[in-house]
Design a protein around this motif. Structure first.
Motif, PDB file in Angstrom:
ATOM      1  N   ASP A   1      49.597  23.141  47.424  1.00 39.10           N
ATOM      2  CA  ASP A   1      50.156  24.478  47.459  1.00 39.10           C
ATOM      3  C   ASP A   1      51.451  24.433  48.264  1.00 39.10           C
ATOM      4  O   ASP A   1      51.545  23.709  49.246  1.00 39.10           O
ATOM      5  N   SER A   2      52.416  25.219  47.877  1.00 38.33           N
ATOM      6  CA  SER A   2      53.685  25.246  48.604  1.00 38.33           C
ATOM      7  C   SER A   2      53.534  25.837  49.999  1.00 38.33           C
ATOM      8  O   SER A   2      54.422  25.713  50.828  1.00 38.33           O
ATOM      9  N   ASN A   3      52.410  26.475  50.275  1.00 37.12           N
ATOM     10  CA  ASN A   3      52.161  27.054  51.597  1.00 37.12           C
ATOM     11  C   ASN A   3      51.444  26.087  52.533  1.00 37.12           C
ATOM     12  O   ASN A   3      50.825  26.499  53.490  1.00 37.12           O
ATOM     13  N   TRP A   4      51.485  24.801  52.246  1.00 38.22           N
ATOM     14  CA  TRP A   4      50.937  23.745  53.095  1.00 38.22           C
ATOM     15  C   TRP A   4      49.434  23.585  52.993  1.00 38.22           C
ATOM     16  O   TRP A   4      48.846  22.827  53.720  1.00 38.22           O
ATOM     17  N   TYR A   5      48.779  24.287  52.127  1.00 45.73           N
ATOM     18  CA  TYR A   5      47.333  24.126  51.984  1.00 45.73           C
ATOM     19  C   TYR A   5      46.991  23.774  50.547  1.00 45.73           C
ATOM     20  O   TYR A   5      47.485  24.411  49.613  1.00 45.73           O
ATOM     21  N   GLY A   6      46.152  22.776  50.381  1.00 42.63           N
ATOM     22  CA  GLY A   6      45.624  22.454  49.075  1.00 42.63           C
ATOM     23  C   GLY A   6      44.165  22.873  49.030  1.00 42.63           C
ATOM     24  O   GLY A   6      43.445  22.732  50.018  1.00 42.63           O
ATOM     25  N   ARG A   7      43.748  23.387  47.922  1.00 40.34           N
ATOM     26  CA  ARG A   7      42.355  23.797  47.762  1.00 40.34           C
ATOM     27  C   ARG A   7      41.849  23.329  46.407  1.00 40.34           C
ATOM     28  O   ARG A   7      42.590  23.332  45.430  1.00 40.34           O
ATOM     29  N   ALA A   8      40.594  22.954  46.391  1.00 34.51           N
ATOM     30  CA  ALA A   8      39.941  22.583  45.137  1.00 34.51           C
ATOM     31  C   ALA A   8      38.485  23.008  45.227  1.00 34.51           C
ATOM     32  O   ALA A   8      37.857  22.900  46.284  1.00 34.51           O
ATOM     33  N   THR A   9      37.973  23.512  44.127  1.00 32.33           N
ATOM     34  CA  THR A   9      36.562  23.887  44.061  1.00 32.33           C
ATOM     35  C   THR A   9      36.089  23.675  42.629  1.00 32.33           C
ATOM     36  O   THR A   9      36.872  23.786  41.690  1.00 32.33           O
TER      37      THR A   9
ATOM     38  N   ARG B   1      27.958  22.203  43.633  1.00 29.00           N
ATOM     39  CA  ARG B   1      29.265  22.827  43.827  1.00 29.00           C
ATOM     40  C   ARG B   1      29.901  22.246  45.076  1.00 29.00           C
ATOM     41  O   ARG B   1      29.213  21.808  45.991  1.00 29.00           O
ATOM     42  N   PHE B   2      31.218  22.241  45.072  1.00 23.10           N
ATOM     43  CA  PHE B   2      31.930  21.845  46.273  1.00 23.10           C
ATOM     44  C   PHE B   2      33.165  22.706  46.419  1.00 23.10           C
ATOM     45  O   PHE B   2      33.672  23.285  45.462  1.00 23.10           O
ATOM     46  N   SER B   3      33.623  22.793  47.643  1.00 18.48           N
ATOM     47  CA  SER B   3      34.866  23.465  47.964  1.00 18.48           C
ATOM     48  C   SER B   3      35.578  22.586  48.972  1.00 18.48           C
ATOM     49  O   SER B   3      34.960  22.100  49.920  1.00 18.48           O
ATOM     50  N   ALA B   4      36.859  22.343  48.768  1.00 14.81           N
ATOM     51  CA  ALA B   4      37.595  21.434  49.640  1.00 14.81           C
ATOM     52  C   ALA B   4      38.964  22.009  49.971  1.00 14.81           C
ATOM     53  O   ALA B   4      39.528  22.780  49.209  1.00 14.81           O
ATOM     54  N   MET B   5      39.490  21.571  51.113  1.00 17.77           N
ATOM     55  CA  MET B   5      40.794  22.023  51.569  1.00 17.77           C
ATOM     56  C   MET B   5      41.471  20.886  52.302  1.00 17.77           C
ATOM     57  O   MET B   5      40.818  20.000  52.850  1.00 17.77           O
ATOM     58  N   ASN B   6      42.801  20.911  52.322  1.00 19.51           N
ATOM     59  CA  ASN B   6      43.566  20.058  53.227  1.00 19.51           C
ATOM     60  C   ASN B   6      44.821  20.798  53.647  1.00 19.51           C
ATOM     61  O   ASN B   6      45.102  21.889  53.170  1.00 19.51           O
ATOM     62  N   SER B   7      45.560  20.190  54.557  1.00 15.11           N
ATOM     63  CA  SER B   7      46.758  20.848  55.071  1.00 15.11           C
ATOM     64  C   SER B   7      48.034  20.328  54.425  1.00 15.11           C
ATOM     65  O   SER B   7      49.113  20.810  54.732  1.00 15.11           O
ATOM     66  N   ASN B   8      47.934  19.325  53.545  1.00 20.33           N
ATOM     67  CA  ASN B   8      49.066  18.761  52.817  1.00 20.33           C
ATOM     68  C   ASN B   8      50.162  18.211  53.708  1.00 20.33           C
ATOM     69  O   ASN B   8      51.289  18.020  53.268  1.00 20.33           O
ATOM     70  N   VAL B   9      49.895  17.949  54.965  1.00 24.39           N
ATOM     71  CA  VAL B   9      50.897  17.392  55.861  1.00 24.39           C
ATOM     72  C   VAL B   9      51.183  15.941  55.489  1.00 24.39           C
ATOM     73  O   VAL B   9      52.330  15.507  55.444  1.00 24.39           O
ATOM     74  N   ASN B  10      50.136  15.175  55.196  1.00 24.82           N
ATOM     75  CA  ASN B  10      50.308  13.753  54.915  1.00 24.82           C
ATOM     76  C   ASN B  10      50.042  13.365  53.470  1.00 24.82           C
ATOM     77  O   ASN B  10      50.222  12.222  53.097  1.00 24.82           O
ATOM     78  N   GLY B  11      49.583  14.263  52.654  1.00 26.79           N
ATOM     79  CA  GLY B  11      49.323  13.934  51.258  1.00 26.79           C
ATOM     80  C   GLY B  11      48.565  15.038  50.577  1.00 26.79           C
ATOM     81  O   GLY B  11      48.062  15.958  51.220  1.00 26.79           O
ATOM     82  N   PRO B  12      48.448  14.949  49.268  1.00 24.54           N
ATOM     83  CA  PRO B  12      47.741  15.984  48.512  1.00 24.54           C
ATOM     84  C   PRO B  12      46.227  15.846  48.638  1.00 24.54           C
ATOM     85  O   PRO B  12      45.709  14.794  48.984  1.00 24.54           O
ATOM     86  N   LEU B  13      45.544  16.927  48.334  1.00 19.69           N
ATOM     87  CA  LEU B  13      44.082  16.958  48.324  1.00 19.69           C
ATOM     88  C   LEU B  13      43.581  16.378  47.014  1.00 19.69           C
ATOM     89  O   LEU B  13      44.106  16.684  45.942  1.00 19.69           O
ATOM     90  N   GLY B  14      42.567  15.534  47.089  1.00 18.20           N
ATOM     91  CA  GLY B  14      41.939  15.018  45.885  1.00 18.20           C
ATOM     92  C   GLY B  14      40.459  14.791  46.114  1.00 18.20           C
ATOM     93  O   GLY B  14      40.071  14.269  47.158  1.00 18.20           O
ATOM     94  N   VAL B  15      39.640  15.206  45.166  1.00 20.89           N
ATOM     95  CA  VAL B  15      38.193  15.005  45.233  1.00 20.89           C
ATOM     96  C   VAL B  15      37.716  14.624  43.835  1.00 20.89           C
ATOM     97  O   VAL B  15      38.062  15.284  42.852  1.00 20.89           O
ATOM     98  N   GLN B  16      36.926  13.575  43.763  1.00 21.89           N
ATOM     99  CA  GLN B  16      36.343  13.149  42.497  1.00 21.89           C
ATOM    100  C   GLN B  16      34.825  13.297  42.574  1.00 21.89           C
ATOM    101  O   GLN B  16      34.231  13.012  43.612  1.00 21.89           O
TER     102      GLN B  16
END
Length: 155
Positions: A106-114, A76-91
């Motif tokens: 996310d429109s709230n400046w945070y991207g999340r993926a799990t 399992r993984f859980s990831a986040m970013n702040s979306n300031v410079n680009g979207p979150l992506g994990v492969q």
């Protein structure tokens, strides 16, 4: 005397059984570096903050989990970013082949993926996470980006 012999035999059998049961479990945080990426090439994510690494099957220097025995494993993984410079992506990769593409914005400046997977692996098979070109990821002392896995049972 017979009871003592039986106890000794049971102790030996218990030691043999427990030594044949592989102990494989890991849990890591990515880093305290803050934002990582975006890059102009795919990179294997190297999770370096050790929470646990029973069996040493996950290598924080390479970012690669190598199955020590044939078995069924949970990841399992859980990831986040702040979306300031680009979207979150994990492969997610298994033996050099991408099996999953996860992203978040996310429109709230945070991207999340799990995500979570159960793989039947042969001894020597590898599992790792990749940050693709143009995406970024974030972690700090709150450990918002993590990667974990363990052996469910040998087969």
């Amino acid at each position: 005397y017979i009871i003592l012999m039986i106890q000794n035999v049971l102790t030996v059998l218990e030691a043999r059984l427990s030594s044949k049961r592989p102990k494989v479990a890991f849990s890591f945080g990515l880093s305290d570096a803050g934002r990582i990426g975006p890059f102009n090439t795919d990179i294997t994510l190297k999770f370096t903050k050790v929470f646990t690494n029973f069996g040493q099957a996950y290598n924080p220097n390479t970012g690669i989990f190598t199955a020590p025995v044939r078995g069924v494993y949970y990841f399992r993984f859980s990831a986040m970013n702040s979306n300031v410079n680009g979207p979150l992506g994990v492969q997610v990769y298994l033996n050099g082949k991408r099996v999953s593409w996860n992203y978040g914005r996310d429109s709230n400046w945070y991207g999340r993926a799990t995500n979570a997977f159960i793989f039947q692996l042969e001894k020597g098979d590898v599992v790792y996470l990749v940050l693709p070109v143009g995406y970024d990821i974030f972690d700090h002392n709150y450990n918002v980006t993590t990667f974990s896995g363990f052996l469910l049972f040998p087969v």
